[in-house]
Scaffold this active site. Structure first.
Site, mmCIF file in Angstrom:
data_model
loop_
_atom_site.group_PDB
_atom_site.id
_atom_site.type_symbol
_atom_site.label_atom_id
_atom_site.label_comp_id
_atom_site.label_asym_id
_atom_site.label_seq_id
_atom_site.Cartn_x
_atom_site.Cartn_y
_atom_site.Cartn_z
ATOM 1 N N CYS A 87 0.831 -1.193 0.000
ATOM 2 C CA CYS A 87 0.000 0.000 0.000
ATOM 3 C C CYS A 87 0.867 1.245 0.000
ATOM 4 C CB CYS A 87 -0.918 0.006 1.218
ATOM 5 S SG CYS A 87 -2.092 1.366 1.195
ATOM 6 N N SER A 88 0.470 2.198 -0.742
ATOM 7 C CA SER A 88 1.084 3.523 -0.740
ATOM 8 C C SER A 88 0.114 4.442 -1.460
ATOM 9 C CB SER A 88 2.434 3.519 -1.456
ATOM 10 O OG SER A 88 2.268 3.623 -2.851
#
Length: 150
Positions: A87-88
């Site tokens: 995730c980012s």
């Protein structure tokens, strides 16, 4: 709608001109399943590691974002410690648009090794360590890389 031609074009690009530090292998049985080997970038605590990323294209690709997960543990604020989720801000499914492509997706995953995003952390303790105790974070990331990214 069938986007097989789009996927085949992306396969060709990933096999002939993959992102630097990545090697691509498509599943022989499913055009939507990909294995990507990422070499940890030099100058990071991940250097020398071989990170195995599984990537799955949803049925509505390119309208839906790919789903990616590491097959092993990765010490990183933007990866669940068992490797199950990446995730980012750049990789959020809600930011995916049909003109996005897998080449750029993989480049963004590689960039996370260079520049973690503690503001979008999945592992808050690792994010705090990255912010407040960088040397300890780097030692832990190097150890996990040696232990798990083979």
């Amino acid at each position: 709608m069938n986007y097989t031609n789009r996927i085949q074009g992306e396969i060709k690009k990933m096999t002939t001109a993959p992102p630097a530090g990545a090697r691509f292998e498509q599943s022989p049985t499913d055009i939507r399943d990909w294995n990507i080997l990422i070499t940890g970038p030099e100058g990071t605590p991940y250097a020398g590691g071989h990170f195995h990323l599984k990537l799955k294209l949803p049925d509505n690709y390119p309208h839906g974002a790919p789903v990616a997960s590491f097959t092993h543990k990765v010490y990183h604020p933007n990866v669940v410690q068992d490797g199950s989720l990446v995730c980012s801000e750049k990789l959020e499914a809600s930011k995916w648009i049909p003109t996005s492509n897998l080449h750029n997706f993989v480049v963004n995953v590689i960039d996370l090794f260079r520049t973690p995003e503690p503001d979008h952390a999945l592992e808050e303790q690792i994010a705090q360590e990255y912010i407040n105790e960088k040397k300890k974070y780097e030692e832990n990331a190097r150890k996990w890389t040696r232990d798990f990214a083979k």
